[in-house]
Design a protein around this motif. Structure first.
Motif, PDB file in Angstrom:
ATOM      1  N   ASP A   1       0.902  -1.160  -0.073  1.00  0.00           N
ATOM      2  CA  ASP A   1       0.054  -0.036  -0.089  1.00  0.00           C
ATOM      3  C   ASP A   1       0.907   1.293   0.120  1.00  0.00           C
ATOM      4  OD1 ASP A   1       0.836  -0.657   2.629  1.00  0.00           O
ATOM      5  OD2 ASP A   1      -1.094   0.168   3.617  1.00  0.00           O
TER       6      ASP A   1
ATOM      7  N   TRP B   1       1.172   3.984  -3.252  1.00  0.00           N
ATOM      8  CA  TRP B   1       1.039   5.519  -2.824  1.00  0.00           C
ATOM      9  C   TRP B   1       2.281   6.220  -3.186  1.00  0.00           C
ATOM     10  CZ3 TRP B   1       3.871   7.639   1.197  1.00  0.00           C
ATOM     11  CH2 TRP B   1       3.668   9.149   1.311  1.00  0.00           C
TER      12      TRP B   1
ATOM     13  N   ARG C   1      -2.683   6.841   0.813  1.00  0.00           N
ATOM     14  CA  ARG C   1      -2.237   5.358   1.199  1.00  0.00           C
ATOM     15  C   ARG C   1      -3.425   4.626   1.451  1.00  0.00           C
ATOM     16  NH1 ARG C   1       2.263   3.999   5.682  1.00  0.00           N
ATOM     17  NH2 ARG C   1       1.804   1.818   5.775  1.00  0.00           N
TER      18      ARG C   1
ATOM     19  N   ALA D   1      -4.901   3.377  -1.373  1.00  0.00           N
ATOM     20  CA  ALA D   1      -4.081   2.262  -1.869  1.00  0.00           C
ATOM     21  C   ALA D   1      -4.350   0.871  -1.202  1.00  0.00           C
ATOM     22  CB  ALA D   1      -2.610   2.633  -1.748  1.00  0.00           C
ATOM     23  N   ALA D   2      -4.713   1.013   0.085  1.00  0.00           N
ATOM     24  CA  ALA D   2      -4.743  -0.234   1.010  1.00  0.00           C
ATOM     25  C   ALA D   2      -6.084  -0.659   0.879  1.00  0.00           C
ATOM     26  CB  ALA D   2      -4.747   0.324   2.458  1.00  0.00           C
TER      27      ALA D   2
ATOM     28  N   PRO E   1      -2.595  -5.796   2.269  1.00  0.00           N
ATOM     29  CA  PRO E   1      -1.908  -4.296   2.540  1.00  0.00           C
ATOM     30  C   PRO E   1      -0.724  -4.380   2.876  1.00  0.00           C
ATOM     31  CG  PRO E   1      -4.255  -3.909   2.929  1.00  0.00           C
ATOM     32  CD  PRO E   1      -3.866  -5.621   2.879  1.00  0.00           C
TER      33      PRO E   1
END
Length: 133
Positions: A10, A14, A22, A25-26, A43
């Motif tokens: 993650d 990012w 972030r 992304a996670a 993640p």
């Protein structure tokens, strides 16, 4: 440039500017939109140089090869040095063709299209939005 030998997926996504935050992304990794060898990952998965990931963002799909690890977010010109985009060209620009569909506008206050108007609109669009069953 800060580089690390261990890095979470993650944070990596990012840092290379695939996602704006972030958290996004996670969330994408948790939802299964980031895959390693066709398998879902967590993640907290550690990124290694040489791994290939499939990243899906909406209708866009990217295949990225990790060429370096980047801990902190940097500008876009620097970020491209830490991954290689291996997405085929036809996949890269294929989804954009749907945005080239003709946009038909009716005059304000013209009311609903008649049956004849509807047929002309469908003919102009060339069956672009018809059900194909």
């Amino acid at each position: 440039m800060p580089e690390k030998d261990k890095l979470r997926i993650d944070k990596y996504l990012w840092a290379i500017r695939m996602f704006k935050t972030r958290t996004l992304a996670a969330d994408a990794v948790k939802a299964g939109r980031v895959k390693l060898d066709g398998n879902n990952i967590k993640p907290s998965h550690e990124v290694k140089v040489g791994e290939v990931y499939l990243v899906s963002k909406g209708i866009e799909r990217k295949i990225i090869l990790v060429t370096g690890l980047l801990e902190n977010r940097v500008d876009a010109k620097t970020a491209v040095n830490f991954y290689e985009d291996q997405t085929p060209v036809e996949d890269t620009y294929g989804y954009k063709s749907m945005f080239n569909a003709p946009v038909l506008k009716r005059d304000r206050g013209a009311g609903r299209p008649t049956k004849r108007d509807r047929r002309e609109i469908d003919e102009l669009q060339g069956g672009l939005f018809e059900d194909k069953e």
